[in-house]
Design an enzyme around this catalytic site. Structure first.
Site, PDB file in Angstrom:
ATOM      1  CE1 TYR A 178      -9.943  -0.970  -9.374  1.00 53.55           C
ATOM      2  CE2 TYR A 178      -7.821  -1.436 -10.401  1.00 53.55           C
ATOM      3  CZ  TYR A 178      -8.718  -1.616  -9.354  1.00 53.55           C
ATOM      4  OH  TYR A 178      -8.402  -2.443  -8.304  1.00 53.55           O
ATOM      5  N   GLY A 314       6.832  -4.526  -8.160  1.00 52.88           N
ATOM      6  CA  GLY A 314       5.863  -4.295  -7.094  1.00 52.88           C
ATOM      7  C   GLY A 314       6.329  -4.814  -5.757  1.00 52.88           C
TER       8      GLY A 314
HETATM    9  C1  LIG Z   1      -0.561  -4.347  -2.550  1.00 59.38           C
HETATM   10  C2  LIG Z   1      -0.703  -4.172  -4.038  1.00 59.38           C
HETATM   11  C3  LIG Z   1      -1.438  -3.110  -4.533  1.00 59.38           C
HETATM   12  C4  LIG Z   1      -1.538  -2.879  -5.924  1.00 59.38           C
HETATM   13  N1  LIG Z   1      -2.197  -1.769  -6.375  1.00 59.38           N
HETATM   14  C5  LIG Z   1      -2.132  -1.438  -7.693  1.00 59.38           C
HETATM   15  C6  LIG Z   1      -2.601  -0.168  -8.142  1.00 59.38           C
HETATM   16  O1  LIG Z   1      -3.048   0.706  -7.376  1.00 59.38           O
HETATM   17  N2  LIG Z   1      -2.507   0.095  -9.477  1.00 59.38           N
HETATM   18  C7  LIG Z   1      -1.989  -0.819 -10.368  1.00 59.38           C
HETATM   19  O2  LIG Z   1      -1.933  -0.534 -11.578  1.00 59.38           O
HETATM   20  N3  LIG Z   1      -1.532  -2.023  -9.960  1.00 59.38           N
HETATM   21  C8  LIG Z   1      -1.550  -2.341  -8.647  1.00 59.38           C
HETATM   22  N4  LIG Z   1      -0.988  -3.523  -8.214  1.00 59.38           N
HETATM   23  C9  LIG Z   1      -0.309  -4.424  -9.184  1.00 59.38           C
HETATM   24  C10 LIG Z   1       1.203  -4.125  -9.220  1.00 59.38           C
HETATM   25  O3  LIG Z   1       1.460  -2.863  -9.802  1.00 59.38           O
HETATM   26  C11 LIG Z   1       1.996  -5.213  -9.986  1.00 59.38           C
HETATM   27  O4  LIG Z   1       1.513  -5.271 -11.322  1.00 59.38           O
HETATM   28  C12 LIG Z   1       1.869  -6.600  -9.317  1.00 59.38           C
HETATM   29  O5  LIG Z   1       2.171  -6.502  -7.934  1.00 59.38           O
HETATM   30  C13 LIG Z   1       2.835  -7.650  -9.939  1.00 59.38           C
HETATM   31  O6  LIG Z   1       4.171  -7.220  -9.857  1.00 59.38           O
HETATM   32  P1  LIG Z   1       5.208  -7.828  -8.741  1.00 59.38           P
HETATM   33  O7  LIG Z   1       5.351  -9.301  -9.023  1.00 59.38           O
HETATM   34  O8  LIG Z   1       6.507  -7.100  -9.023  1.00 59.38           O
HETATM   35  O9  LIG Z   1       4.642  -7.558  -7.400  1.00 59.38           O
HETATM   36  C14 LIG Z   1      -0.923  -3.789  -6.835  1.00 59.38           C
HETATM   37  C15 LIG Z   1      -0.208  -4.885  -6.321  1.00 59.38           C
HETATM   38  C16 LIG Z   1      -0.078  -5.068  -4.961  1.00 59.38           C
HETATM   39  C17 LIG Z   1       0.752  -6.226  -4.448  1.00 59.38           C
END
Ligand SMILES: Cc1cc2nc3c(=O)[nH]c(=O)nc-3n(C[C@H](O)[C@H](O)[C@H](O)COP(=O)(O)O)c2cc1C
Length: 356
Positions: A178, A314
């Site tokens: 972004y 996440g």
């Molecule tokens: C549905 C969804 C939306 C996300 N939106 C953002 C966001 O708005 N900003 C951001 O920095 N990362 C976003 N991410 C990335 C997450 O913050 C995180 O880095 C990613 O899900 C990996 O972590 P996890 O394995 O614990 O899910 C998003 C991830 C998911 C699954």
């Protein structure tokens, strides 16, 4: 040895544990970017995590990239966030808003102002989900050097709005392709002025945004999220030396400010993550990225090995409102349903069951 379940001081807050809810866009705000009562319920359900970091929230109408994302520029949005903050605080939680200016990522059909701005007039690759289905990402307008201070001021204004809403702080989104990341990366930033051309110049916009937010609301209420060498949304950082120089410049410049935390999406065992952690010297929050879903074991290892102070979690928190209790007690977990990640109502949002 620290565990995930130990408290930690971040800024002036004492957090109950070292699990941060990773920012996750869920597209359930209203057409004016106002978080609804359902959004408040969603975050309140997850207040057992030490720190909630909200979904990406646009600091201005121009900064919106996707539809039904929340903002922090209008007074109605502040009122919406106030209900979220109150609901989270009533459950003993803490919450920072992630300030996300999408820059070149977006589409006129997704926002109230049609324009997309970016460091350079280079489109993000591929298509983006819009209300009319998938569409190619448009070529953005390159920001004039003279208007950059006003974009930085949008972040400072949104930070003040966050505090006015009763939120505990803000996270500057400098990751995942972004606007702030578009300035950091050499493939999206082709500028030849003071904001581009060298690794140090590419770090300047991020530094100025963090500084402005810290001056606006106090450094202890400001965090930043970076994703060096994540190679995402056309922001390609495959030159190791240049990437280390850009992020080294950024971290060296913000370390003396005394901000709340540095959050990163990267392998916490990588040389780059270790170097930036040492240079920052303050609280760090790690997230490995999408490679594998964060697990109790991977999160606990990061904290107990001292790689980072907290872990941003996440998808497991999306699907388990009481994740920290489940992890503590060894309970089984709900699976996240990808089909309901983005948009819609309560289904796949507030209806994941908690243990009673
Ligand atoms: C549905 C969804 C939306 C996300 N939106 C953002 C966001 O708005 N900003 C951001 O920095 N990362 C976003 N991410 C990335 C997450 O913050 C995180 O880095 C990613 O899900 C990996 O972590 P996890 O394995 O614990 O899910 C998003 C991830 C998911 C699954």
């Amino acid at each position: 040895m620290s565990t995930l379940f130990d408290p930690i001081n971040v800024g002036k807050l004492t957090l109950a544990n070292r699990v941060a809810m990773a920012p996750m866009t869920r597209n359930r705000s209203d057409d004016d970017g106002v978080p609804t009562a359902l959004v408040a319920e969603y975050y309140a359900q997850r207040a057992g995590a030490g720190l909630l970091i909200t979904e990406g929230t646009q600091p201005s109408a121009t900064g919106q990239g996707y539809f039904a994302t929340p903002g922090l520029h209008s007074d109605a949005q502040v009122e919406g966030w106030r209900a979220v903050a109150d609901a989270v605080h009533a459950r003993g939680g803490r919450i920072f808003a992630q300030l996300m200016h999408a820059g070149r990522v977006g589409h006129p059909d997704n926002k109230t102002t049609p324009e997309l701005v970016a460091p350079s007039a280079v489109a993000a690759p591929g298509e983006i989900f819009t209300r009319k289905g998938m569409q190619p990402q448009p070529v953005p307008r390159a920001l004039e050097e003279a208007e950059i201070p006003s974009v930085i001021e949008e972040f400072a204004h949104a930070a003040r709005q966050a505090v006015a809403a009763g939120l505990d702080g803000v996270e500057v989104h400098a990751a995942n392709g972004y606007l702030v990341h578009q300035f950091l990366g050499p493939t999206s930033n082709l500028r030849a002025d003071g904001y581009g051309g060298t690794p140090g110049n590419r770090a300047r916009f991020a530094i100025e945004v963090v500084r402005a937010a810290a001056e606006a609301i106090g450094p202890e209420k400001v965090g930043i999220r970076i994703s060096p060498a994540h190679n995402i949304q056309g922001v390609i950082e495959d030159d190791e030396q240049a990437t280390a120089a850009t992020y080294g410049t950024l971290v060296d410049a913000i370390a003396p400010l005394g901000i709340a935390y540095l959050s990163y999406v990267a392998d916490p065992r990588s040389a780059l993550a270790r170097d930036l952690t040492a240079r920052f010297g303050g609280v760090t929050i790690a997230n490995d990225g999408f490679a594998a879903v964060t697990s109790l074991e991977s999160a606990q290892a990061i904290v107990s090995e001292g790689l980072a102070d907290m872990v941003a979690v996440g998808r497991p928190l999306l699907a388990n409102p009481d994740l920290v209790e489940r992890w503590r007690s060894g309970a089984t977990l709900n699976e996240a349903n990808q089909a309901t990640f983005y948009g819609g109502g309560a289904e796949g949002y507030t209806d994941y069951p908690a243990l009673v």
